[in-house]
Each structure stands twice: as C-alpha cells, then as structure tokens.
Design a protein around this motif. Structure first.
Motif, short mmCIF file in Angstrom:
data_model
loop_
_atom_site.label_atom_id
_atom_site.label_comp_id
_atom_site.label_asym_id
_atom_site.label_seq_id
_atom_site.Cartn_x
_atom_site.Cartn_y
_atom_site.Cartn_z
N SER A 73 0.84 -1.21 0.00
CA SER A 73 0.00 0.00 0.00
C SER A 73 0.86 1.25 0.00
CB SER A 73 -0.92 0.00 1.21
OG SER A 73 -0.18 0.29 2.37
N ILE A 74 2.07 1.17 0.58
CA ILE A 74 2.91 2.36 0.65
C ILE A 74 3.67 2.58 -0.65
CG2 ILE A 74 4.94 3.31 1.81
CD1 ILE A 74 3.55 2.27 4.40
N ILE A 75 4.21 1.51 -1.24
CA ILE A 75 4.87 1.71 -2.53
C ILE A 75 3.85 1.99 -3.63
CG2 ILE A 75 6.90 0.32 -2.01
CD1 ILE A 75 5.53 -1.90 -3.66
N PHE A 76 2.59 1.68 -3.37
CA PHE A 76 1.56 1.86 -4.39
C PHE A 76 1.39 3.32 -4.78
CE2 PHE A 76 -2.70 1.19 -6.25
CZ PHE A 76 -2.39 0.10 -7.03
N THR A 77 1.80 4.25 -3.86
CA THR A 77 1.76 5.68 -4.17
C THR A 77 2.42 5.98 -5.51
OG1 THR A 77 2.21 5.90 -1.83
CG2 THR A 77 2.25 7.90 -3.13
N TYR A 78 3.57 5.32 -5.75
CA TYR A 78 4.32 5.63 -6.97
C TYR A 78 3.65 5.03 -8.20
CZ TYR A 78 7.59 7.09 -3.48
OH TYR A 78 8.14 7.74 -2.41
N LEU A 79 2.97 3.89 -7.99
CA LEU A 79 2.24 3.31 -9.11
C LEU A 79 1.03 4.16 -9.45
CD1 LEU A 79 2.66 -0.29 -7.86
CD2 LEU A 79 3.72 0.72 -9.85
N LEU A 80 0.40 4.74 -8.40
CA LEU A 80 -0.72 5.65 -8.65
C LEU A 80 -0.24 6.83 -9.49
CD1 LEU A 80 -2.64 5.90 -5.26
CD2 LEU A 80 -3.31 4.68 -7.31
N LEU A 81 0.99 7.31 -9.19
CA LEU A 81 1.55 8.43 -9.95
C LEU A 81 1.64 8.08 -11.43
CD1 LEU A 81 3.12 11.16 -10.07
CD2 LEU A 81 5.17 9.86 -9.60
N CYS A 82 2.21 6.90 -11.73
CA CYS A 82 2.33 6.48 -13.14
C CYS A 82 0.94 6.33 -13.76
CB CYS A 82 3.05 5.14 -13.25
SG CYS A 82 4.70 5.16 -12.59
N GLY A 83 0.04 5.66 -13.03
CA GLY A 83 -1.29 5.42 -13.56
C GLY A 83 -2.03 6.72 -13.83
N ALA A 84 -1.85 7.70 -12.94
CA ALA A 84 -2.53 8.98 -13.12
C ALA A 84 -2.03 9.68 -14.37
CB ALA A 84 -2.31 9.86 -11.89
N ILE A 85 -0.72 9.61 -14.61
CA ILE A 85 -0.17 10.24 -15.82
C ILE A 85 -0.76 9.58 -17.06
CG2 ILE A 85 1.93 10.63 -17.16
CD1 ILE A 85 3.45 10.79 -14.55
N GLN A 86 -0.79 8.24 -17.04
CA GLN A 86 -1.36 7.53 -18.19
C GLN A 86 -2.81 7.97 -18.44
OE1 GLN A 86 -2.58 3.56 -17.58
NE2 GLN A 86 -2.98 3.20 -19.74
N ALA A 87 -3.61 7.99 -17.35
CA ALA A 87 -5.03 8.28 -17.50
C ALA A 87 -5.24 9.71 -17.99
CB ALA A 87 -5.74 8.06 -16.17
N MET A 88 -4.48 10.65 -17.44
CA MET A 88 -4.69 12.03 -17.84
C MET A 88 -4.23 12.24 -19.29
SD MET A 88 -4.46 15.38 -15.70
CE MET A 88 -5.00 16.93 -16.40
N ASN A 89 -3.11 11.63 -19.66
CA ASN A 89 -2.67 11.69 -21.07
C ASN A 89 -3.78 11.19 -21.99
OD1 ASN A 89 -0.15 12.67 -20.66
ND2 ASN A 89 0.89 10.71 -20.79
N LEU A 90 -4.33 10.04 -21.61
CA LEU A 90 -5.37 9.42 -22.44
C LEU A 90 -6.58 10.34 -22.55
CD1 LEU A 90 -6.15 6.78 -23.86
CD2 LEU A 90 -7.06 5.96 -21.70
#
Lengths: 264, 265
Positions: A73-90
């Motif tokens: 759950s704590i390292i997931f912060t960084y995956l959320l960052l990547c996922g958010a960039i992907q979603a906003m780009n899309l």
C-alpha cells in the motif's frame, strides 16, 4: 461503434506498454519486500522501549508494514503516480487530438451527433483503463503470491483497485481540460505539471498528516491505513470522488456539444 | 540571435507559470513546517529512531524536521522533481515543436546552418532553466529565512541550487538529444519524461533497499541529494563527472543526429 473501435485500436499499443511497465515497476518493488521485512522486525524491538501512547501513534503504521499488503500500500503511491499520468494523457489526447491532428472536420461532418462521438471516446477511454488494470493485476498477483504465499488477497486487490478509481478521476479531469481549451499543442505539457502538482501536494500532506489536504488531491482519497484496518474504503471520499467524476463528465458533454471547434 | 529572442518570448508565459508553481510549493511547504514544529518534539524523537530504509518507505528521509533547514531539505526533492520536469520538457519541445507545428520548412529555408539553429535554441533553453533556478533560489532564501530562527541557511540553499542547476542542464540536454534522434515529434517529450520518471522511481527503490546501492549512479536524482550536500557543503566528484558525461554525450548526440536527420515537414 466505428469511432469506439478506431480509438481503441489506436490506443492499444500505448496502454499495453503502460500496463506492462507499471506491472514491472510493481514487481520490482514487491521483490524488495523481503529485504525490508528484517528492518521492520528490528524496529519493532525499538518500539517496545518507548511510552505506550507514542507506540500506538506510530506503531500501527509500522505494524501494518510488516504484512505484504501493508508494504504494497505504501509503494503503491508511486504506481498511482504512473497510472494517473497515463489516464490524464489518455483523457486529454482522446478529445484534443482531433483538433491538433486536424481531423476534426473529417469527424464532425460524419452523420453522428457530437454526444455520440464523445460517448464513443469515453467508452474507449474506459475500456483502455480497464484493460490496463487487468494486465497489471495479471502480473502483480502472481508476484505477490510468490513473495508471500499467505498474502491477504482481499486487501491486496482492494489496494490495487484504487489505481482504477484514481485513473478514472484523472481521465475525466483530462477530458474536461481538453474540452475547455481551444487547442492543446502538447499533451504531456498539460498532464505532467497537473499530475505532479497533485502528487506533491499529497506527499507533503502525508508527511504532516493534514486531514483537509486529502480532499484536494485524488492521490489521497484512499488512505492505505484505513483500508488495511477496516477492509473498506472511506465512504465520504468515494462519494466525493464519484461526484467529481460525474460532474466533470457531465460538464464535458455540455461544453463539447456547444463548442466552437476550430478546423484546419 | 533572432531565434534566441523568439524562443525566449515563446517560453515566457510558461516560465511565469512554472515560477508561480515554485512559489506555491515553497510557501505551502514551509507553512506546513510552522504547524509541524508546534506539534511537539516527542514525535520527531521517535521518528529519528526509525531505521533509514523504513524512513525512506514512509517518506521522511534523513532530515531533522524540527529545523527549517531539515524541512527544506525534504522539500528540495520535490522542487528538484518539478524543475527537472520543466527542463526535460523544455529541452525536447524546443526542438520538436518545429516539426509538430509544421514550421520546420519556414525555419530551415533561412540562411542558417542547423547547428547554429540548435545553438540558439539550446542557449534559450539554458537561459530559461537558469531563470527558473534563480527564481527558486530567491524565493527559497526569502521564504525559508522567515522560518529559520537565527539558523544560517543561505549557504545551504546556494549549494542545493547549484546541484539543482546541474541536474536541470542534464535533463535539458537529455530532452534535446531525444528530440534530435526521434522521428516522431509528438512522442519525444513523452520519452524524455518517461526517462525522468524511471530515474525517479529507481532513486526511490535505492532508498528503500541497501542491496540496490549499486544502482545509485544509474539515476541522476541520487547525484545531488540534499542531506549529503548540506552536511559536507560540496559535491561528490563522481556525480559531477557523470553529470558532465551525460551532458556532453547528449549534447553531442543532439548536434550529430539533428544535422543528419530527414526532418518531417
């Protein structure tokens, strides 16, 4: 339906690359779990010597780290960052590129209403994001089980699902931004500062433990400590998040059907 | 000279908004410091006993958060992240935008070699990142000074900003190099920022696990970290050499490939 299939096809390569690189990053971090678990054991000893009130304040945080979902759950912060960039780009690019690629007049002269066009594009976004998350899970679940066969899968999946919620929020924000602006020359020039801005607000907020900040940034809508303790999401944040998504999409429809779209 | 002035003017608005962003970051971060410091000594005492790897996982880092300088050291990583994103995007866009906006023909028929065009554009890029760096420095010194009760902090900030500037140049040239090589002007900024994001994630992983320490020279974010810079007041020689190496290699690649590439018009 044609528009939907066309969009899906043109973003297929992109979301597969995103999903695989995010899954690889998650796998890398998960493989660190065993190295860190010994540090956690050592710190638990230190905790035994401090006053009980303080131990309770910090102990839960560290106690939750000692399980794999807690660490994840704590390292997931960084995956959320990547996922958010992907979603906003899309979200930004799926709407804005008709104008930037000068194909808006081609599309808008077809006998379909603008609402149907936006419908198809939204559906394509949604399907891309669902597919991204499925690929992501297909990689991370086996890795998690290989690291710790006794992983609490319910918690692991609940944490993983927050990626999808956060992506939905950023995708709808991206669509709204793309609909409001006249022409976007570079998608990443808009998405990166926005996503990193929210990310940094969230990171600073979490070091301080400020409650009000959490409503400001989608990255903090799902508090890992709460999920781990209660196996549930916080209702107020889920409702706020859902409301923001619906509001952004509704506004996008209202603006898009009336918008003056520049062609050539 | 005309190209240089043209690029400065074109990037002025964006520079203004980035500066505004830095202002909010520093004010917001240091305002948090004021509330944090009042929350009491005992929690920070306990935090200081957490092992380093765990502190990295939890996001505290190696700083004494009760001092303005320690808090600023933690904030520095995020300032670094913002300015390097700015630099990477500027470096790749300043070259790729001609092809993206279909203005390559207009520029290339001017009686100027491609190398001179590149030099003007890179000079404009350098001027932009230097300005952002100076703005950040001025804001940091004035705002952090408000919170540091008698603590000498200007020297620390100056050395941190020098490190930040080197990293900005590294990412500016990386972005420019990627744009010069890439045939598709739309994806070059994405590639540059992917490289940056990858480097950031590697630095987080290195913080978490000492077994990954060998990877530390792979990511520029580990070259100029706040804690060692503030403790020693000087740069690590290998890090500076590596940064220079990246700058020279990508600078050379920018000129080499841009001069030979078939530009799409």
């Amino acid at each position: 339906m044609n528009i939907f299939l066309h969009e899906l096809k043109s973003y297929r390569k992109s979301f597969i690359i995103w999903a695989i690189s995010m899954a690889a990053t998650a796998a890398l971090f998960l493989l660190l779990y065993q190295a860190i678990s010994s540090d956690i054991a050592a710190f638990t000893k230190v905790l035994e010597s401090v006053p009980e009130a303080l131990r309770n304040a910090l102990g839960f945080l560290v106690g939750s780290l000692s399980t794999l979902p807690g660490f994840y759950s704590i390292i997931f912060t960084y995956l959320l960052l990547c996922g958010a960039i992907q979603a906003m780009n899309l979200g930004i690019s799926i709407v804005s590129r008709e104008v930037s690629a000068k194909t808006a007049d081609f599309l808008l002269t077809k006998p379909v209403s603008r609402a149907i066009i936006l419908n198809a594009k939204l559906m394509a976004t949604l399907v891309s994001l669902v597919a991204t998350n499925l690929i992501f899970l297909a990689v991370t679940v086996p890795v998690a089980l290989s690291q710790d066969p006794g992983t609490n899968m319910q918690l692991f999946l609940m944490i993983s699902a927050t990626l999808f919620f956060v992506q939905l929020m950023f995708a709808s924000l991206g669509i709204l931004v793309a609909v409001v602006t006249r022409k976007i020359k570079s998608v990443v020039a808009v998405s990166l500062p926005t996503v990193f801005g929210f990310f940094i607000v969230g990171m600073l907020g979490s070091v301080i433990g400020d409650k009000a900040v959490r409503y400001l940034t989608p990255f903090k809508y799902f508090d890992p400590a709460y999920i781990l303790a209660n196996s549930a999401y916080e209702v107020s944040f889920v409702v706020t998040g859902a409301f923001l998504i619906v509001a952004a999409i509704a506004m996008s429809y209202l603006i898009y059907v009336r918008k003056d779209i520049h062609t050539v | 000279m005309n190209i240089f002035l043209r690029e400065m003017k074109a990037n002025l608005t964006s520079l203004f908004f980035w500066s505004l962003g830095m202002l909010f970051m520093i004010i917001g971060g240091m305002a948090k410091f004021a509330t944090y410091v009042n929350s009491g000594q005992s929690i920070t005492d306990l935090i200081s006993q957490i092992p380093a790897t765990l502190r990295a996982v939890l996001g505290f880092g190696d700083f004494d958060l009760t001092k303005a300088s320690g808090f600023y050291g933690m904030l520095y990583l995020y300032l670094l992240l913002m300015t390097t994103i700015h630099a990477a995007m500027l470096g790749s866009n300043i070259i790729a935008k001609e092809e993206r906006d279909k203005t390559t023909e207009f520029l290339m028929v001017k009686p100027m070699s491609r190398s001179r065009i590149l030099t003007a554009k890179l000079a404009a890029g350098l001027a932009n990142i230097a300005l952002l760096n100076l703005v950040t420095m001025a804001l940091s010194i004035s705002i952090v000074g408000q919170y540091s009760t008698g603590e000498a902090i200007t020297g620390d900030i100056l050395i941190l900003m020098a490190g930040m500037f080197i990293l900005q140049v590294v990412f500016l040239f990386l972005g420019a190099g990627i744009s010069a090589v890439s045939r598709d002007p739309k994806i070059s900024a994405s590639i540059a920022t992917t490289v940056l994001l990858g480097a950031y994630l590697i630095s987080v992983a290195v913080d978490m696990s000492s077994s990954l320490n060998a990877l530390r020279y792979l990511t520029p974010f580990k070259y100029f970290e706040a804690a060692p810079l503030m403790a020693t007041g000087g740069f690590d020689v290998i890090s500076v050499m590596l940064s220079l190496g990246i700058i020279i290699v990508s600078g050379f690649a920018t000129y080499y490939f841009y001069n030979r590439r078939d530009l799409c018009v």
